[in-house]
Structures are given as structure tokens and as C-alpha cells.
Design a protein around this motif. Sequence first.
Motif, PDB file in Angstrom:
ATOM      1  N   ILE A  30       0.860  -1.189   0.000  1.00 52.11           N
ATOM      2  CA  ILE A  30       0.000   0.000   0.000  1.00 52.11           C
ATOM      3  C   ILE A  30       0.891   1.231   0.000  1.00 52.11           C
ATOM      4  O   ILE A  30       1.814   1.324   0.814  1.00 52.11           O
ATOM      5  CB  ILE A  30      -0.912   0.028   1.237  1.00 52.11           C
ATOM      6  CG1 ILE A  30      -1.852  -1.184   1.250  1.00 52.11           C
ATOM      7  CG2 ILE A  30      -1.735   1.312   1.283  1.00 52.11           C
ATOM      8  CD1 ILE A  30      -2.666  -1.295   2.510  1.00 52.11           C
ATOM      9  N   THR A  31       0.631   2.167  -0.898  1.00 52.09           N
ATOM     10  CA  THR A  31       1.390   3.418  -0.940  1.00 52.09           C
ATOM     11  C   THR A  31       0.546   4.534  -0.331  1.00 52.09           C
ATOM     12  O   THR A  31      -0.588   4.771  -0.757  1.00 52.09           O
ATOM     13  CB  THR A  31       1.783   3.785  -2.381  1.00 52.09           C
ATOM     14  OG1 THR A  31       2.598   2.744  -2.921  1.00 52.09           O
ATOM     15  CG2 THR A  31       2.566   5.092  -2.411  1.00 52.09           C
ATOM     16  N   LEU A  32       1.118   5.184   0.681  1.00 53.96           N
ATOM     17  CA  LEU A  32       0.452   6.303   1.336  1.00 53.96           C
ATOM     18  C   LEU A  32       1.323   7.541   1.214  1.00 53.96           C
ATOM     19  O   LEU A  32       2.490   7.451   0.810  1.00 53.96           O
ATOM     20  CB  LEU A  32       0.175   5.960   2.799  1.00 53.96           C
ATOM     21  CG  LEU A  32      -0.825   4.816   3.005  1.00 53.96           C
ATOM     22  CD1 LEU A  32      -0.802   4.337   4.441  1.00 53.96           C
ATOM     23  CD2 LEU A  32      -2.222   5.245   2.615  1.00 53.96           C
ATOM     24  N   TYR A  33       0.787   8.688   1.570  1.00 52.76           N
ATOM     25  CA  TYR A  33       1.507   9.938   1.339  1.00 52.76           C
ATOM     26  C   TYR A  33       1.137  10.968   2.393  1.00 52.76           C
ATOM     27  O   TYR A  33       0.189  10.780   3.167  1.00 52.76           O
ATOM     28  CB  TYR A  33       1.166  10.473  -0.066  1.00 52.76           C
ATOM     29  CG  TYR A  33      -0.319  10.593  -0.304  1.00 52.76           C
ATOM     30  CD1 TYR A  33      -1.026  11.719   0.114  1.00 52.76           C
ATOM     31  CD2 TYR A  33      -1.022   9.553  -0.911  1.00 52.76           C
ATOM     32  CE1 TYR A  33      -2.391  11.811  -0.072  1.00 52.76           C
ATOM     33  CE2 TYR A  33      -2.394   9.643  -1.100  1.00 52.76           C
ATOM     34  CZ  TYR A  33      -3.068  10.776  -0.683  1.00 52.76           C
ATOM     35  OH  TYR A  33      -4.421  10.865  -0.855  1.00 52.76           O
ATOM     36  N   GLY A  34       1.887  12.074   2.390  1.00 61.53           N
ATOM     37  CA  GLY A  34       1.660  13.147   3.366  1.00 61.53           C
ATOM     38  C   GLY A  34       2.649  13.048   4.511  1.00 61.53           C
ATOM     39  O   GLY A  34       2.930  11.961   5.015  1.00 61.53           O
ATOM     40  N   ARG A  35       3.194  14.184   4.924  1.00 63.05           N
ATOM     41  CA  ARG A  35       4.288  14.184   5.892  1.00 63.05           C
ATOM     42  C   ARG A  35       3.906  13.583   7.243  1.00 63.05           C
ATOM     43  O   ARG A  35       4.633  12.750   7.789  1.00 63.05           O
ATOM     44  CB  ARG A  35       4.813  15.619   6.065  1.00 63.05           C
ATOM     45  CG  ARG A  35       5.408  16.166   4.777  1.00 63.05           C
ATOM     46  CD  ARG A  35       6.021  17.537   4.936  1.00 63.05           C
ATOM     47  NE  ARG A  35       6.568  18.000   3.661  1.00 63.05           N
ATOM     48  CZ  ARG A  35       7.348  19.070   3.522  1.00 63.05           C
ATOM     49  NH1 ARG A  35       7.647  19.806   4.589  1.00 63.05           N
ATOM     50  NH2 ARG A  35       7.811  19.400   2.335  1.00 63.05           N
ATOM     51  N   ASN A  36       2.776  13.993   7.798  1.00 63.02           N
ATOM     52  CA  ASN A  36       2.395  13.487   9.125  1.00 63.02           C
ATOM     53  C   ASN A  36       2.042  12.011   9.090  1.00 63.02           C
ATOM     54  O   ASN A  36       2.392  11.252  10.003  1.00 63.02           O
ATOM     55  CB  ASN A  36       1.229  14.306   9.691  1.00 63.02           C
ATOM     56  CG  ASN A  36       1.642  15.714  10.069  1.00 63.02           C
ATOM     57  OD1 ASN A  36       2.806  15.970  10.372  1.00 63.02           O
ATOM     58  ND2 ASN A  36       0.703  16.642  10.048  1.00 63.02           N
ATOM     59  N   ILE A 104       4.336  -2.721   3.449  1.00 64.67           N
ATOM     60  CA  ILE A 104       3.975  -4.123   3.234  1.00 64.67           C
ATOM     61  C   ILE A 104       2.949  -4.450   4.305  1.00 64.67           C
ATOM     62  O   ILE A 104       3.285  -4.676   5.470  1.00 64.67           O
ATOM     63  CB  ILE A 104       5.198  -5.047   3.343  1.00 64.67           C
ATOM     64  CG1 ILE A 104       6.281  -4.602   2.351  1.00 64.67           C
ATOM     65  CG2 ILE A 104       4.803  -6.499   3.085  1.00 64.67           C
ATOM     66  CD1 ILE A 104       7.604  -5.275   2.551  1.00 64.67           C
ATOM     67  N   ALA A 105       1.687  -4.426   3.921  1.00 64.06           N
ATOM     68  CA  ALA A 105       0.601  -4.591   4.887  1.00 64.06           C
ATOM     69  C   ALA A 105       0.253  -6.069   5.027  1.00 64.06           C
ATOM     70  O   ALA A 105      -0.258  -6.673   4.082  1.00 64.06           O
ATOM     71  CB  ALA A 105      -0.619  -3.803   4.435  1.00 64.06           C
ATOM     72  N   PRO A 106       0.514  -6.668   6.181  1.00 58.83           N
ATOM     73  CA  PRO A 106       0.263  -8.107   6.351  1.00 58.83           C
ATOM     74  C   PRO A 106      -1.204  -8.486   6.230  1.00 58.83           C
ATOM     75  O   PRO A 106      -1.524  -9.613   5.877  1.00 58.83           O
ATOM     76  CB  PRO A 106       0.791  -8.389   7.763  1.00 58.83           C
ATOM     77  CG  PRO A 106       0.748  -7.069   8.473  1.00 58.83           C
ATOM     78  CD  PRO A 106       1.028  -6.049   7.415  1.00 58.83           C
ATOM     79  N   ASN A 107      -2.096  -7.538   6.500  1.00 58.02           N
ATOM     80  CA  ASN A 107      -3.525  -7.832   6.434  1.00 58.02           C
ATOM     81  C   ASN A 107      -4.185  -7.345   5.147  1.00 58.02           C
ATOM     82  O   ASN A 107      -5.402  -7.351   5.037  1.00 58.02           O
ATOM     83  CB  ASN A 107      -4.247  -7.218   7.646  1.00 58.02           C
ATOM     84  CG  ASN A 107      -4.083  -8.061   8.888  1.00 58.02           C
ATOM     85  OD1 ASN A 107      -3.867  -9.267   8.800  1.00 58.02           O
ATOM     86  ND2 ASN A 107      -4.174  -7.450  10.055  1.00 58.02           N
ATOM     87  N   LYS A 160     -10.178   4.484  -2.201  1.00 57.79           N
ATOM     88  CA  LYS A 160      -8.863   3.851  -2.062  1.00 57.79           C
ATOM     89  C   LYS A 160      -8.359   4.058  -0.641  1.00 57.79           C
ATOM     90  O   LYS A 160      -8.722   5.014   0.034  1.00 57.79           O
ATOM     91  CB  LYS A 160      -7.870   4.461  -3.056  1.00 57.79           C
ATOM     92  CG  LYS A 160      -8.321   4.421  -4.519  1.00 57.79           C
ATOM     93  CD  LYS A 160      -8.405   3.004  -5.041  1.00 57.79           C
ATOM     94  CE  LYS A 160      -8.721   2.969  -6.534  1.00 57.79           C
ATOM     95  NZ  LYS A 160     -10.087   3.393  -6.854  1.00 57.79           N
ATOM     96  N   ILE A 161      -7.502   3.163  -0.196  1.00 59.40           N
ATOM     97  CA  ILE A 161      -6.877   3.346   1.110  1.00 59.40           C
ATOM     98  C   ILE A 161      -5.963   4.565   1.034  1.00 59.40           C
ATOM     99  O   ILE A 161      -5.072   4.629   0.195  1.00 59.40           O
ATOM    100  CB  ILE A 161      -6.106   2.084   1.527  1.00 59.40           C
ATOM    101  CG1 ILE A 161      -7.099   0.955   1.780  1.00 59.40           C
ATOM    102  CG2 ILE A 161      -5.279   2.340   2.774  1.00 59.40           C
ATOM    103  CD1 ILE A 161      -6.472  -0.366   2.113  1.00 59.40           C
ATOM    104  N   SER A 162      -6.215   5.528   1.885  1.00 56.11           N
ATOM    105  CA  SER A 162      -5.546   6.825   1.813  1.00 56.11           C
ATOM    106  C   SER A 162      -5.387   7.389   3.221  1.00 56.11           C
ATOM    107  O   SER A 162      -5.921   6.839   4.184  1.00 56.11           O
ATOM    108  CB  SER A 162      -6.384   7.791   0.969  1.00 56.11           C
ATOM    109  OG  SER A 162      -7.590   8.107   1.656  1.00 56.11           O
TER     110      SER A 162
END
Length: 265
Positions: A30-36, A104-107, A160-162
Motif C-alpha cells: 500500500i502506498t500512502l503519502y503526506g508528511r504526518n 507491506i501490509a500483512p492484512n 482507495k486506502i488513503s
Amino acid sequence: KGKQNKYGYNANMKDRKAYLDKKNFFENVITLYGRNVVLEILQDMSLTVHKLHLAKSNRDEGVILEIKNIAQQRGIEIKTHTKEQLSRISKNAKQDQGVAIDIIAPNYRKSGDIEATLGDTFRLLALDGVQNPQNLGMIVRSAAAGKIDGIILPTNSSAKISPLVIKASAGTLFKIPIFHCKTLEAPLASLAESAEVYALSSHAKEDIYSLEMGKRVVFVLGNESEGVSKPVERLCNRSLAIPMQRGVESLNVAVTAALLSFLPN
């Protein structure tokens, strides 16, 4: 057919296996973004990080410096990119803030792995076109807190997961299996052979409180405005309604998910 090399292996088969292994690996990234968001992920030692992506335009100060330091301490690969390259990775140039991260999301698994993951008994939520990230996050939170064993989430025509989903889930996103697929048709057609698949519908005659829970149950929740789509509804065994009072027609999809998550066995 490919020529055998000196070790007796078929070169083309070997290349294909390497390609499939790589494809399977990245399907669970999963690719996520944003500094915090990225900083919080790096600080969570229970999450495995594949790679950190930074824009070359970032200054080595503040949160960016903290992100780089933690990544280096954890031995995580750091790649730098132009803004344009990073936007292709994050898929959200307006909000990525020059930072993206591969987890790398195990679930986070393929829908074909449901039975191998959960065994003979399970209770699932399947989401048909749920597009609001906040709704998705709240659904995940209720499912993780309740008696749901996993969520089937299509990648087509769905949220989408975000970072917004993570925020709405209040830290529960990685606590419950999420089974991804392109559309719901294939996994539901397979599950309907051995499980009870229920579409939630305000027009159903049977309600959720009269249900005798079986060993394998899938609840299908529809789009925020349209409900469960006709092609998906045809794959369901039965329809269920939530009994309403005082002329109220329907509930928010996240509220519906919460009620289903805490149904007794």
C-alpha cells in the motif's frame, strides 16, 4: 519454451516465476503519502516499510529531517524523485507534500486468499462502490472492533486506502484483514457456493435481527446513494433490511456496518 541453462532450468519459466513473485509482492503493498501520515507510519515499529519516497525539492529540516532520520535508523531504502515522478507514485500531487511511503501490509491480501486466511468460519463485509474515504475508515473501525473477520474491498469504483481512510479508522486500518479485488463479482460468485451472502436493502422483507447466523456469512453493503448494484445483488442469496422507525428511509453505510459488526452469533 525457453532454452535450458547449464543448471537445467528453463530460462523463460524462471523469468516468469520471478515476474509473478514480484507481481504478488506489490499487490500487497500500500502506498500512502503526506508528511504526518508517513511520520506516524515510520514511528510504528509493527508496520513493515518497503521504501520511502521523497521529492528532491524537500528541505532537510523539520518533519522531513525527522522522517529521513527514522528511516535511516530503521534501515529503510530512501529514493528521491522529481515532483512529477513523486506524483506518479503517490497518485495525489496536491496532497502528497513531497513524501510517499510503501507499506507491506500483512492484512492486505487478495480476495482469493479468504478461505486460506480465515478457515471454515467467518463473517465478512463486502463493499460495493463505497466511495467516501471517511465512510470506509469508519467501516474499518467498526469491523475491527466488532465480530467481523475481514472486509472485501474492490479497487474499481471504490474509495482507495488513503490518509483520509487512516484518519477515519483511528489507527485500526491494519488490525483487520482487507481482501482486495478488482470487482466484487468474482469473489462473491465463489463465496455464494459455500456461504450465505446477504445484500443489505431497505426493500427486503427479512431484517437483520431475525437472522440465524451461519458459519460463513457475507454482508454486502452498497454505494452511499445507490445501494447495492443490480449485478452484485444478483449474486447474493438473500436480502436483509434494518427495521426503521418514524418514516426514516435509510442509514449511513458506516452506521449500517457498525450494526452488522455487533450482531450476536
